[in-house]
Design an enzyme around this catalytic site. Structure first.
Site, PDB file in Angstrom:
ATOM      1  N   TYR A 145     -90.860  -9.616-102.570  1.00 60.57           N
ATOM      2  CA  TYR A 145     -89.574 -10.249-102.852  1.00 60.57           C
ATOM      3  C   TYR A 145     -88.532  -9.885-101.797  1.00 60.57           C
ATOM      4  O   TYR A 145     -88.363  -8.712-101.452  1.00 60.57           O
ATOM      5  CB  TYR A 145     -89.051  -9.843-104.234  1.00 60.57           C
ATOM      6  CG  TYR A 145     -87.670 -10.416-104.508  1.00 60.57           C
ATOM      7  CD1 TYR A 145     -87.519 -11.765-104.778  1.00 60.57           C
ATOM      8  CD2 TYR A 145     -86.525  -9.617-104.425  1.00 60.57           C
ATOM      9  CE1 TYR A 145     -86.265 -12.307-104.980  1.00 60.57           C
ATOM     10  CE2 TYR A 145     -85.274 -10.156-104.630  1.00 60.57           C
ATOM     11  CZ  TYR A 145     -85.136 -11.510-104.908  1.00 60.57           C
ATOM     12  OH  TYR A 145     -83.896 -12.043-105.092  1.00 60.57           O
ATOM     13  N   HIS A 169     -75.027 -18.250 -99.619  1.00 63.96           N
ATOM     14  CA  HIS A 169     -74.401 -17.414-100.636  1.00 63.96           C
ATOM     15  C   HIS A 169     -72.922 -17.128-100.342  1.00 63.96           C
ATOM     16  O   HIS A 169     -72.220 -16.572-101.191  1.00 63.96           O
ATOM     17  CB  HIS A 169     -75.153 -16.087-100.766  1.00 63.96           C
ATOM     18  CG  HIS A 169     -76.467 -16.195-101.485  1.00 63.96           C
ATOM     19  ND1 HIS A 169     -77.366 -17.196-101.234  1.00 63.96           N
ATOM     20  CD2 HIS A 169     -77.030 -15.421-102.459  1.00 63.96           C
ATOM     21  CE1 HIS A 169     -78.419 -17.038-102.008  1.00 63.96           C
ATOM     22  NE2 HIS A 169     -78.248 -15.968-102.771  1.00 63.96           N
ATOM     23  N   ASN A 189     -76.583  -7.903-101.086  1.00 60.19           N
ATOM     24  CA  ASN A 189     -76.891  -7.433-102.435  1.00 60.19           C
ATOM     25  C   ASN A 189     -76.312  -6.030-102.603  1.00 60.19           C
ATOM     26  O   ASN A 189     -76.403  -5.205-101.706  1.00 60.19           O
ATOM     27  CB  ASN A 189     -78.405  -7.396-102.626  1.00 60.19           C
ATOM     28  CG  ASN A 189     -78.801  -7.516-104.082  1.00 60.19           C
ATOM     29  OD1 ASN A 189     -78.009  -7.258-104.963  1.00 60.19           O
ATOM     30  ND2 ASN A 189     -80.051  -7.905-104.314  1.00 60.19           N
ATOM     31  N   TYR A 242     -42.036   9.625-130.652  1.00 65.27           N
ATOM     32  CA  TYR A 242     -43.365   9.836-130.085  1.00 65.27           C
ATOM     33  C   TYR A 242     -43.391   9.653-128.565  1.00 65.27           C
ATOM     34  O   TYR A 242     -44.163  10.307-127.863  1.00 65.27           O
ATOM     35  CB  TYR A 242     -44.373   8.862-130.698  1.00 65.27           C
ATOM     36  CG  TYR A 242     -44.756   9.150-132.136  1.00 65.27           C
ATOM     37  CD1 TYR A 242     -44.227  10.222-132.838  1.00 65.27           C
ATOM     38  CD2 TYR A 242     -45.690   8.337-132.779  1.00 65.27           C
ATOM     39  CE1 TYR A 242     -44.588  10.470-134.140  1.00 65.27           C
ATOM     40  CE2 TYR A 242     -46.067   8.577-134.093  1.00 65.27           C
ATOM     41  CZ  TYR A 242     -45.507   9.646-134.772  1.00 65.27           C
ATOM     42  OH  TYR A 242     -45.879   9.891-136.060  1.00 65.27           O
ATOM     43  N   ARG A 245     -42.326  13.081-127.483  1.00 63.78           N
ATOM     44  CA  ARG A 245     -43.058  14.198-128.061  1.00 63.78           C
ATOM     45  C   ARG A 245     -44.566  14.124-127.780  1.00 63.78           C
ATOM     46  O   ARG A 245     -45.226  15.154-127.625  1.00 63.78           O
ATOM     47  CB  ARG A 245     -42.814  14.222-129.575  1.00 63.78           C
ATOM     48  CG  ARG A 245     -43.372  15.449-130.245  1.00 63.78           C
ATOM     49  CD  ARG A 245     -43.054  15.577-131.724  1.00 63.78           C
ATOM     50  NE  ARG A 245     -42.437  14.468-132.381  1.00 63.78           N
ATOM     51  CZ  ARG A 245     -42.818  13.993-133.565  1.00 63.78           C
ATOM     52  NH1 ARG A 245     -43.839  14.548-134.195  1.00 63.78           N
ATOM     53  NH2 ARG A 245     -42.179  12.990-134.135  1.00 63.78           N
ATOM     54  N   PHE A 300     -78.549  -3.274-108.459  1.00 62.44           N
ATOM     55  CA  PHE A 300     -77.398  -4.122-108.152  1.00 62.44           C
ATOM     56  C   PHE A 300     -76.546  -4.427-109.383  1.00 62.44           C
ATOM     57  O   PHE A 300     -75.444  -4.955-109.264  1.00 62.44           O
ATOM     58  CB  PHE A 300     -77.883  -5.451-107.556  1.00 62.44           C
ATOM     59  CG  PHE A 300     -78.950  -6.108-108.394  1.00 62.44           C
ATOM     60  CD1 PHE A 300     -78.653  -6.695-109.616  1.00 62.44           C
ATOM     61  CD2 PHE A 300     -80.264  -6.111-107.972  1.00 62.44           C
ATOM     62  CE1 PHE A 300     -79.634  -7.273-110.402  1.00 62.44           C
ATOM     63  CE2 PHE A 300     -81.261  -6.696-108.752  1.00 62.44           C
ATOM     64  CZ  PHE A 300     -80.943  -7.281-109.963  1.00 62.44           C
ATOM     65  N   GLU A 336     -81.109 -14.573-113.860  1.00 63.69           N
ATOM     66  CA  GLU A 336     -80.138 -13.474-113.911  1.00 63.69           C
ATOM     67  C   GLU A 336     -79.299 -13.692-115.178  1.00 63.69           C
ATOM     68  O   GLU A 336     -78.199 -14.239-115.139  1.00 63.69           O
ATOM     69  CB  GLU A 336     -79.310 -13.472-112.629  1.00 63.69           C
ATOM     70  CG  GLU A 336     -80.210 -13.217-111.417  1.00 63.69           C
ATOM     71  CD  GLU A 336     -79.634 -13.664-110.085  1.00 63.69           C
ATOM     72  OE1 GLU A 336     -78.458 -14.079-110.054  1.00 63.69           O
ATOM     73  OE2 GLU A 336     -80.373 -13.616-109.080  1.00 63.69           O
TER      74      GLU A 336
END
Length: 514
Positions: A53, A83, A195, A280, A283, A329, A414
């Site tokens: 791959y 991409h 990646n 508050y 404090r 990734f 994915e």
């Protein structure tokens, strides 16, 4: 320009902070043999002729498509260009530089199969301040930050644009002008570069460094507000906090107590004060701000680990010429860290706004309404408090966790993603909002202390007030308020408020007190 020797896998948060602030990273040369061994291993893996791959196959859903040896260079070029599909405004240059340095450190660990020349290109671009123009939208935080890192990688092969000392220019021009030759990517190199989680991590780290400044500034303005309201420092007594044991709470209380130490305003009502307890927002500062500190430190720990990791896929193990596909990734750790930072930033701003609201309310502060000597004729701090409220509400909306969202991509290959990129990218805007709130508090607290003259606050807090008054005078009658706010915001944003109070050590997000 300062240089940082970057030790891949062993860089500190201080190293990453220095790079974010402008230092130039140089790789420790000891990493070079492992990088070459990894690149050589890719060659041996290819020689076996088996499908692996990302080396000789398609990507994502197309992983089953075998690519012939003659097309491997084209494959890597194609993945980069296809991409590079981001959108939106470019990344800030400081964050983009940090992203490049993170990618450099990841690749230099010798598990990504890239050639030494590829590291030289990243180093050379950083050294010459040639920074890719990277659209900031388009990553879902798995499979890595594909779109933004593709835009970074595209500039390395001569496509896209870069920011340079001479302006924004085409990438090929930028490279050649600085003596850098566009790369021809070999097998695995394009995928290794695009990646990973470096885009998300860079944004989250940048936010962490800015959140630390915000936290420390809000401690100073919170102490000044306590004195302006003639509040008590008894809630900062260490005995209270030691019983609860949270480190952030203990350190925050120590800082607040030390910031107020020696205040004549505090001494003036130590005996005979009819008020039993403060609101508050005064404090409970150690409890709220201490919790924020603890959360920021947890995020810091996660991000330091992530910054030193290798997050591309597949990973190359040169000792036995193995390529292993996994899921490093997936940016879930970064997404969680970003969500933690968002929560802390939101609460720091929220508590600051409540102190502003308390100061402008005469029923709570005992001072003139809206901190003006002539309320009615003048509106004083009426609308700055409204602005602070608006900013806090905006941050509440932005603080919704990004990590709980997911959307399937790549034809369901994915099918679970982290949304780390979106979660980290929103943080700088949130910090800008909270910084503006703290800036308004600085103005209001100083104005409140003015009403107590000739009594003064502590030495460090008076130094802060003097700093402000050197740029913004006391408000008597109404005037154009926006310039005052801009000056106060700049003092907070630039760290001058912290520097003025430097007599008191303030807790650090990245280095817990020892």
């Amino acid at each position: 320009m300062t240089e940082i020797v970057l030790k891949p896998g062993n860089a500190t948060l201080a190293d990453w902070r220095a790079i974010y602030r402008g230092a130039t990273p140089r790789l420790d040369p000891s990493c070079r043999p492992k990088v070459k061994a990894s690149a050589d291993a890719v060659g041996r893996i290819l020689a076996r002729g088996e499908p692996v791959y990302g080396i000789n196959t398609g990507f994502g859903k197309l992983a089953s498509v075998r690519i012939p040896a003659s097309d491997l260079e084209t494959l890597q070029k194609n993945i980069v260009l296809s991409h590079a599909a981001g959108t939106g405004e470019p990344m800030p240059v400081a964050v983009a530089r940090l992203m490049m340095a993170l990618k450099l450190a990841s690749l230099a660990q010798g598990a990504s199969g890239v050639k030494p020349e590829t590291l030289d290109m990243l180093e050379g671009m950083l050294a010459n301040d040639v920074i890719p123009v990277v659209p900031a939208q388009g990553s879902v935080g798995a499979s890595g930050d594909l779109a933004p890192l593709s835009h970074m990688t595209a500039t390395m092969i001569g496509y896209g644009e870069c920011f340079t000392p001479h302006g924004r220019v085409p990438a090929q021009v930028a490279l050649l002008t600085h003596g850098l030759k566009p790369l021809t990517l070999g097998a695995k190199e394009g995928l290794a570069l695009l990646n990973g989680t470096q885009f998300s991590t860079a944004y989250a780290l940048a936010a962490l460094f800015e959140a630390e400044l915000l936290y420390q500034s809000a401690l100073v303005t919170g102490a000044l507000s306590t004195d302006a309201a003639r509040g008590s420092d008894a809630p900062f007594d260490p005995r209270i906090h030691l019983l609860r044991r949270h480190k952030g709470q203990i350190e925050t209380a120590d800082a607040l107590r030390n910031l107020m130490a020696g205040s004549a305003i505090r001494e003036s009502h130590r005996v005979g004060d009819e008020r039993v307890q403060d609101p508050y927002c005064l404090r409970c500062q150690p409890q709220v701000m201490g919790a924020a500190l603890d959360v920021l430190r947890k995020a810091a720990d996660t991000l330091e680990t992530e910054a030193n990791g290798v997050t591309d896929n597949p990973l190359i193990f040169a000792e036995d010429d193995t390529a292993l596909s996994g899921g490093n990734f997936h940016a879930e750790p970064v997404a969680f860290a970003a969500d933690m930072i968002a929560l802390a930033v939101c609460e720091i701003g929220s508590l600051s706004e409540r102190r502003i609201a308390m100061l402008v309310d005469p029923a709570l502060s005992g001072m003139p309404a809206f901190l003006t000597p002539k309320p009615g004729l003048n509106s004083g701090f009426m609308i700055p408090q409204v602005t602070a409220a608006a900013l806090v509400s905006e941050n509440k909306q932005k603080a919704y966790p990004a990590s709980v969202d997911s959307i399937p991509t790549s034809a369901n290959q994915e099918d679970h993603v982290s949304m780390a990129a979106h979660g980290a990218r929103r943080l700088i805007g949130m910090i800008e909002n909270a910084t503006a709130v703290v800036g308004i508090e600085l103005l209001a607290a100083a104005q409140g202390c003015d009403f107590h003259l000739p009594l003064t606050s502590s030495t460090p807090l008076e130094a802060v007030r003097a700093l402000l008054r050197s740029q913004v005078p006391h408000l008597d009658d109404d005037r154009h308020f926006h310039p005052d706010m801009e000056k106060a915001n700049a003092l907070v944003r630039g760290g001058q408020v912290i520097a003025a109070a430097s007599e008191v050590p303030l807790p650090s997000v990245s280095e817990p007190a020892r």
